[in-house]
Write a protein that holds these residues in place. Structure first.
Motif, mmCIF file in Angstrom:
data_model
loop_
_atom_site.group_PDB
_atom_site.id
_atom_site.type_symbol
_atom_site.label_atom_id
_atom_site.label_comp_id
_atom_site.label_asym_id
_atom_site.label_seq_id
_atom_site.Cartn_x
_atom_site.Cartn_y
_atom_site.Cartn_z
ATOM 1 N N CYS A 37 -94.670 -27.178 14.939
ATOM 2 C CA CYS A 37 -95.701 -26.368 15.582
ATOM 3 C C CYS A 37 -96.682 -25.843 14.533
ATOM 4 O O CYS A 37 -96.278 -25.222 13.556
ATOM 5 N N GLN A 71 -94.582 -27.918 29.454
ATOM 6 C CA GLN A 71 -95.944 -28.186 29.868
ATOM 7 C C GLN A 71 -96.773 -28.727 28.713
ATOM 8 O O GLN A 71 -96.570 -28.344 27.565
ATOM 9 N N ARG A 81 -102.109 -28.590 24.115
ATOM 10 C CA ARG A 81 -101.367 -27.343 23.950
ATOM 11 C C ARG A 81 -100.010 -27.553 24.606
ATOM 12 O O ARG A 81 -99.917 -27.859 25.790
ATOM 13 N N THR A 83 -96.311 -26.260 25.784
ATOM 14 C CA THR A 83 -95.446 -25.118 26.074
ATOM 15 C C THR A 83 -93.995 -25.585 25.984
ATOM 16 O O THR A 83 -93.611 -26.568 26.607
ATOM 17 N N ASN A 89 -96.112 -21.239 23.126
ATOM 18 C CA ASN A 89 -97.194 -22.156 23.516
ATOM 19 C C ASN A 89 -98.483 -21.910 22.744
ATOM 20 O O ASN A 89 -99.564 -22.214 23.224
#
Ligand SMILES: [Zn+2]
Length: 106
Positions: A37, A71, A81, A83, A89
């Motif tokens: 991330c 998501q 993006r 999640t 997220n």
């Protein structure tokens, strides 16, 4: 050539399979994406957390439960993006970053 995704699907309930418009297919384990991330908070916690050998690492629930993607929302024409099942997220996964991650599927 401008890169974009031609296919995006979840495989084995644990990985993401992305097919690119140049024909490259890459598989991304959810946990790898979570660890990669790119958001400031994640980068910060990785680079600046001091290693304390006297302290046993505590596992958060997200580390015990296998992480999942709940998501994926396209952002502009250059990123997604994502999640995660731990609620995180804030990471923006650019196509550039996604091309570096994962492994090629024949
Ligand atoms: Zn993050």
């Amino acid at each position: 050539m401008e890169l974009f995704l031609t296919e995006l699907k979840i495989v084995d309930d644990s990985a993401l399979l992305i097919e690119w418009n140049d024909g490259l297919r890459r598989r991304y384990e959810f946990s790898q994406l979570r660890n990669a991330c790119p958001c400031a908070a994640c980068r910060h916690s990785k680079s600046e957390e001091p290693a304390d050998p006297m302290k046993l690492p505590l596992l958060s629930p997200s580390e015990i439960e296998p992480i999942k993607i709940t998501q994926m929302v396209p952002t502009g024409n250059y990123a997604y993006r994502i999640t995660f099942s731990d609620g995180h997220n804030t990471g923006l996964f650019t196509f550039e970053l996604l091309r570096e991650l994962g492994k090629t599927v024949e």
